[in-house]
Scaffold this motif. Structure first.
Motif, PDB file in Angstrom:
ATOM      1  N   PRO A 128       0.787  -1.238   0.000  1.00  0.00           N
ATOM      2  CA  PRO A 128       0.000   0.000   0.000  1.00  0.00           C
ATOM      3  C   PRO A 128       0.814   1.280   0.000  1.00  0.00           C
ATOM      4  N   PHE A 173      -4.118   4.739   1.484  1.00  0.00           N
ATOM      5  CA  PHE A 173      -4.757   3.473   1.818  1.00  0.00           C
ATOM      6  C   PHE A 173      -4.785   3.317   3.339  1.00  0.00           C
ATOM      7  N   PHE A 232      -5.489  -2.598   3.997  1.00  0.00           N
ATOM      8  CA  PHE A 232      -5.006  -3.364   2.847  1.00  0.00           C
ATOM      9  C   PHE A 232      -4.778  -4.809   3.288  1.00  0.00           C
ATOM     10  N   ALA A 282      -9.373  -3.684   0.767  1.00  0.00           N
ATOM     11  CA  ALA A 282      -8.526  -2.490   0.797  1.00  0.00           C
ATOM     12  C   ALA A 282      -9.444  -1.280   0.747  1.00  0.00           C
TER      13      ALA A 282
END
Length: 322
Positions: free
Chosen positions: A35, A51, A54, A62
């Protein structure tokens, strides 16, 4: 630019993006499955992604948000449907609300990411499957084709080390479209210090001076800012810029407006991002101009040369002395 083709197929209800890069498949795979790397290019310029979750397992999710220069957020979520380690993975992609849940009013799309070896490195094939022609048309109308191209064309800077890709290139200027310019400069120094050098008046007056012979005689920072320079102690040569802070995400991102003091007309929006790797910081400045004529007029003043002189001064007189 990595992207070689983007094709929409209204008969098969797909959009296919192809990108070729000069690194092995495993390196490209890591860029899409880690990520902190993925968020460096998943959002187009001006809309970087963050993000928050994830879980790279089948059935995992995610969640991310892309943030505009004005602080607006566009959220999305992936559900991982299949993973073939090192070769492909499949997700159900959906627009999300503030809680990270899919928004029913917007289309969900199945996306397949495939990675293959080529003679020059590796290839990404990203196929998005839509449930209807209306869903495809809706996403295309929202700018998906150009947004995807601009996002994926940032891949090179992620796949290569910062020094490998940027060292020695100085201040680099890219014209993205009629109103957007991206400026990049690698600065030898840690991000926290480079950030402070952009926000501390005492440090700013040491390096943000442009060509030799100029000095900064006014430096006010905060929710609003004001910079004034003069050449050789001559008050008649004075000019400056002022604006307001739109977004302050220390030490990652700072967005502000900019307007020459005493001039009428619209301001520019300056989106400055800081990314550190191995003690070096990549500065990425995305400037939005009101129109092409203003863009060309400002670039023709030698702005990039002045910025390069200032950044070299930042490295030699501020960072080395720290």
């Amino acid at each position: 630019m990595p992207v070689t083709d983007i094709t929409t197929d209204t008969e098969n209800l797909t959009m296919t993006l192809t990108a070729d890069v000069d690194v092995p498949v495993d390196r490209l795979w890591r860029a899409f499955t880690q990520p902190r790397q993925l968020e460096r290019f998943w959002g187009p310029p001006g809309w970087p992604a963050t993000f928050t979750d994830f879980d790279f397992t089948v059935g995992g999710h995610a969640r991310y948000a892309m943030t505009s220069p004005q602080g607006e957020k566009s959220r999305g979520t992936w559900e991982f449907l299949a993973i073939d380690e090192g070769r492909s993975f499949e997700v159900l992609d959906a627009f999300a609300d503030e809680d990270g849940q899919p928004i029913a009013e917007f289309p969900s799309m199945r996306m397949v990411f495939s990675f293959a070896e080529t003679a020059g490195g590796s290839r990404l094939s990203n196929v998005t499957y839509f449930t209807s022609a209306e869903a495809l048309e809706q996403v295309v109308a929202m700018g998906a084709v150009e947004g995807s191209r601009m996002a994926m064309d940032q891949l090179d800077t992620v796949l290569h080390g910062l020094r490998e890709w940027f060292q020695g290139k100085g201040t680099n200027v890219e014209l993205l479209d009629d109103t957007h310019v991206r400026i990049t400069r690698l600065v030898e120094g840690p991000r926290d210090l480079v950030w402070r050098a952009h926000h501390d008046p005492e440090l700013l007056t040491k390096w943000m001076l442009g060509p030799d012979g100029w000095s900064m005689v006014e430096c006010v920072v905060g929710d609003t800012y004001r910079y004034v320079w003069e050449e050789g102690g001559n008050p008649e040569s004075r000019f400056g810029f002022e604006g307001e802070t739109l977004l302050d995400d220390e030490p990652r991102r700072s967005v502000s407006t900019e307007k020459m003091i005493g001039m009428d007309g619209p301001s520019t929006t300056n989106d400055l991002q800081f990314y550190e790797e191995d003690g070096a910081t990549l500065l990425t400045l995305l400037i939005e101009y009101p129109d092409r004529e203003t863009r060309d007029m400002i670039l023709a003043t030698g702005m990039a040369d002045g910025m390069e002189t200032s950044y070299a001064r930042l490295e030699s007189e501020v960072l080395q002395a720290a």
